[in-house]
Design a protein around this motif. Structure first.
Motif, PDB file in Angstrom:
ATOM      1  N   VAL A 354       0.824  -1.072   0.066  1.00 55.20           N
ATOM      2  CA  VAL A 354       0.024  -0.047   0.005  1.00 55.20           C
ATOM      3  C   VAL A 354       0.793   1.375  -0.028  1.00 55.20           C
ATOM      4  N   CYS A 355       0.448   2.269  -0.626  1.00 55.16           N
ATOM      5  CA  CYS A 355       1.378   3.517  -0.918  1.00 55.16           C
ATOM      6  C   CYS A 355       1.887   4.143   0.200  1.00 55.16           C
ATOM      7  N   LEU A 356       3.218   4.345   0.353  1.00 57.29           N
ATOM      8  CA  LEU A 356       3.809   5.024   1.439  1.00 57.29           C
ATOM      9  C   LEU A 356       3.768   6.270   1.468  1.00 57.29           C
ATOM     10  N   GLY A 357       3.320   6.931   0.500  1.00 56.98           N
ATOM     11  CA  GLY A 357       3.319   8.295   0.456  1.00 56.98           C
ATOM     12  C   GLY A 357       2.070   8.748   0.424  1.00 56.98           C
ATOM     13  N   MET A 358       0.937   8.146   0.867  1.00 59.64           N
ATOM     14  CA  MET A 358      -0.555   8.647   0.760  1.00 59.64           C
ATOM     15  C   MET A 358      -0.596   9.825   1.663  1.00 59.64           C
ATOM     16  N   LYS A 359       0.047   9.831   2.900  1.00 62.64           N
ATOM     17  CA  LYS A 359      -0.688  10.867   3.914  1.00 62.64           C
ATOM     18  C   LYS A 359       0.012  12.310   3.011  1.00 62.64           C
ATOM     19  N   LEU A 360       1.392  12.177   2.675  1.00 55.42           N
ATOM     20  CA  LEU A 360       1.951  13.297   1.954  1.00 55.42           C
ATOM     21  C   LEU A 360       1.137  13.791   1.010  1.00 55.42           C
ATOM     22  N   ALA A 361       0.836  12.855  -0.144  1.00 54.75           N
ATOM     23  CA  ALA A 361       0.018  13.356  -1.497  1.00 54.75           C
ATOM     24  C   ALA A 361      -1.177  13.762  -1.047  1.00 54.75           C
ATOM     25  N   LYS A 362      -1.868  13.336  -0.099  1.00 54.81           N
ATOM     26  CA  LYS A 362      -3.153  13.707   0.348  1.00 54.81           C
ATOM     27  C   LYS A 362      -2.942  15.258   1.022  1.00 54.81           C
ATOM     28  N   THR A 363      -2.109  15.380   1.969  1.00 56.59           N
ATOM     29  CA  THR A 363      -1.984  16.640   2.550  1.00 56.59           C
ATOM     30  C   THR A 363      -1.442  17.744   1.533  1.00 56.59           C
ATOM     31  N   GLU A 364      -0.750  17.354   0.637  1.00 51.04           N
ATOM     32  CA  GLU A 364      -0.381  18.428  -0.467  1.00 51.04           C
ATOM     33  C   GLU A 364      -1.443  18.713  -1.253  1.00 51.04           C
ATOM     34  N   VAL A 365      -2.364  17.774  -1.687  1.00 52.56           N
ATOM     35  CA  VAL A 365      -3.223  18.299  -2.354  1.00 52.56           C
ATOM     36  C   VAL A 365      -4.496  19.091  -1.914  1.00 52.56           C
ATOM     37  N   GLU A 366      -4.588  18.644  -0.723  1.00 52.42           N
ATOM     38  CA  GLU A 366      -5.769  19.474   0.371  1.00 52.42           C
ATOM     39  C   GLU A 366      -5.287  20.772   0.340  1.00 52.42           C
ATOM     40  N   ILE A 367      -3.921  21.031   0.829  1.00 54.79           N
ATOM     41  CA  ILE A 367      -3.519  22.307   0.751  1.00 54.79           C
ATOM     42  C   ILE A 367      -3.615  22.977  -0.279  1.00 54.79           C
ATOM     43  N   ALA A 368      -3.167  22.455  -1.504  1.00 52.28           N
ATOM     44  CA  ALA A 368      -3.163  23.071  -2.913  1.00 52.28           C
ATOM     45  C   ALA A 368      -4.518  23.658  -3.413  1.00 52.28           C
ATOM     46  N   LEU A 369      -5.347  22.818  -3.259  1.00 45.89           N
ATOM     47  CA  LEU A 369      -6.906  22.960  -3.668  1.00 45.89           C
ATOM     48  C   LEU A 369      -7.478  24.205  -2.914  1.00 45.89           C
TER      49      LEU A 369
END
Ligand code: HEM
Length: 407
Positions: A354-369
Motif C-alpha cells: 500500500v502506498c507509502l506516500g499517501m499521507k504526503l500526497a493527500k496533505t499536499e493536494v488538500e492544501i493546494a486545492l
C-alpha cells in the motif's frame, strides 16, 4: 469469459472510462486485455477481486522468479547496470526482502514527518500560485505546467532535502520520463535517468559526509535490528520515492481541478466547508482514479478467479479504477459526491505494498486545492474535458496540459 476487446488507452476511454469499466465487470471478475508495450495481461475488475489479489501477497507475487520465471520483473540482461539497480526497488520485491526495506524507509519517514512538511508545503503552494498568476496571458494559463507539475516535484525534493536551486535541472531531467508513451519516449527518458542517477549518487555521498535535514540523510543513517540500506538500495529507494511521489500527485491535482470545476454545485459545498477538503480529495481519488492499475502481480500457482484459471507464471494487473466504481462497493458510484462517506477507495493500493506516500500526497493536494480556489474564486476551465490533451499511456489518467481562466 468474454472474448470482447477492451480499449483502456484511447482518448475516449480517458475522457469517460465508466462505460468500459461497466462492460469489463459484466464480462467477469477477471478479463484478458492486450496493452500497448506490455502485451496480454489478466485484469481483475471488481472491488472484491482487486482487494483479494492485492492482499494475497503469497499467491500473487511481485518477483516473477517466485512464480517460476527466470528473470526479475522488467529487468533484462541487455539493460545498463544503473537501470537494473533502479528496477529492483522495494515495490518489485516480495517478503521478506520487501518487509526489511519498507521497515527501514518507514523509520526514516517518521523522522522526516509529514506534519513537519505542512508549513513548507503551504509556502511552496503560495509561491507557485504567484508564479501561476504571473504566467497568465489574457487571464488564461496552463495550470499543469505552472502549478500541478512543478508543485509535487518541489514538495518531494523538499522532503528528500534536495536544495531548491537544483530543482529546475532536476525537472528538466525528469520531464522526458513523464512523457513515456512510445518506445522513442522511453529511450529519451533513459538519458534523464542517467543524469538523475549520477546526481542522487553524488548527493548520497555528501549526506554520508555531512548529514542534512530531510529524508535522504535519514535514509543514509537509518538502522533497524543492525540492518541498514546499502548504496544500491539507497539509490533505488531515492529514485522510487522521487518518481512514485511526483507523477502520481500531478495527475491527482489536475484531476481534482477538472472534476471540481465540472461539478460547480459540489465545489460550492466544498467552498462552504474547507475543513472537509480531506473527504473531497478521497472522492477525487475514487472518482477520477489517476492511477488506474497497480504494477503486475505474478500467479505463484494455478489459481481460479470467478471460474477462470490463471496459470502459474501469468501476470495480472488489478484495475483499481474499475474497483473504485463497482456498485457492489459504492452507492451510485458514477456520481461525484464531494463529501462521500464512507469511501473505502483502493487508489493507494492494498496489502503490503500500500502506498507509502499517501499521507504526503493527500496533505499536499488538500492544501493546494484550498489555496488555489480561495485565491482564484472565479477559476474556470478554458477548454471542456473532451477537448483536453489526454495522455494515452495505459494505467494513468491524466492530461498533458490544463488551460484555465483565472478570473
Ligand atoms: C496521488 C498520489 C499517489 C497515488 C495515487 C499513489 C498510488 C500508489 C499505489 C497504487 C501504490 C501500490 C502499487 C502496487 O501495489 O503495485 C503505491 C505504492 C507506493 N507509493 Fe504511492 N501514490 C501516490 C503518491 C505517492 C507519494 C507522494 C510517494 C512518496 C513520497 C509515494 C510512494 C510510494 C511507494 C514508495 C510505494 C511502494 C510501497 C511498497 O512497495 O511497499 N506515493 N502508490
Amino acid at each position: 469469459m468474454s472474448a470482447e476487446k477492451f480499449d483502456v488507452s484511447s482518448k475516449a476511454f480517458k475522457i469517460d472510462p465508466f462505460p468500459t469499466f461497466r462492460r469489463m465487470r459484466e464480462a467477469g471478475a477477471v478479463v484478458r486485455v492486450k496493452l500497448p508495450f506490455i502485451g496480454r495481461t489478466w485484469m481483475p475488475t471488481t472491488y472484491e477481486w482487486v482487494d483479494r489479489v492485492l492482499r494475497d501477497h503469497k499467491t500473487f507475487v511481485q518477483d516473477p522468479r517466485n512464480a517460476g520465471k527466470r528473470s526479475y520483473a522488467g529487468v533484462r540482461w541487455w539493460m545498463p547496470r544503473m537501470l537494473r539497480v533502479l528496477l529492483k526497488n522495494m515495490l518489485a520485491k516480495d517478503e521478506p526482502d520487501h518487509r526489511r526495506l519498507r521497515g527501514l524507509v518507514e523509520k526514516a519517514f517518521v523522522r522526516a514527518s509529514v506534519e513537519e512538511m505542512r508549513q513548507p508545503v503551504v509556502d511552496l503552494v503560495e509561491s507557485q500560485l504567484d508564479l501561476l498568476e504571473r504566467e497568465a496571458d489574457g487571464g488564461v494559463v496552463d495550470v499543469t505546467r505552472h502549478f500541478a507539475r512543478p508543485l509535487p516535484l518541489a514538495v518531494i525534493c523538499e522532503m528528500l532535502g534536495l536544495p531548491a536551486e537544483d530543482r529546475s535541472r532536476f525537472a528538466a531531467w525528469a520531464e522526458p520520463l513523464s512523457n513515456v508513451e512510445s518506445l522513442f519516449g522511453f529511450w529519451r527518458a533513459f538519458r534523464g535517468m542517467f543524469k538523475v542517477n549520477d546526481y542522487l549518487k553524488g548527493t548520497i555521498e555528501e549526506c554520508r559526509r555531512n548529514p542534512r535535514p530531510g529524508l535522504l540523510s535519514a535514509l543514509v543513517e537509518v538502522e533497524q535490528d543492525g540492518e541498514s540500506l546499502d548504496d544500491e538500495e539507497l539509490l533505488s529507494m531515492a529514485f522510487l520515492l522521487l518518481f512514485a511521489g511526483h507523477e502520481t500527485t500531478v495527475h491527482l491535482l489536475d484531476g481534482a481541478i477538472v472534476t471540481l470545476l465540472e461539478h460547480p454545485e459540489q465545489l460550492d459545498r466544498l467552498r462552504g466547508d474547507w475543513s472537509k477538503v480531506d473527504l473531497a480529495v478521497d472522492e477525487v481519488l475514487r472518482y477520477f482514479s489517476p492511477i488506474q492499475v497497480t504494477k503486475p502481480r505474478y500467479a505463484s500457482r494455478d489459481v481460479e478467479i470467478d471460474g477462470v484459471t490463471i496459470p502459474r507464471g501469468d501476470f495480472l494487473m488489478p484495475l483499481l479504477a474499475s474497483a473504485n466504481c463497482d456498485p457492489a462497493a459504492f452507492d451510485d458510484p458514477e456520481t461525484f459526491d464531494v463529501f462521500r462517506t464512507p469511501n473505502p477507495h483502493v487508489s493507494f493500493g492494498r496489502g503490503i505494498h500500500v502506498c507509502l506516500g499517501m499521507k504526503l500526497a493527500k496533505t499536499e493536494v488538500e492544501i493546494a486545492l484550498a489555496l488555489l480556489f480561495t485565491r482564484f474564486p472565479n477559476l474556470s476551465l478554458a477548454k471542456p474535458r473532451a477537448d483536453l490533451d489526454w495522455m494515452q499511456r495505459p494505467g494513468t489518467r491524466g492530461v498533458r496540459s490544463l488551460p484555465v481562466r483565472l478570473s
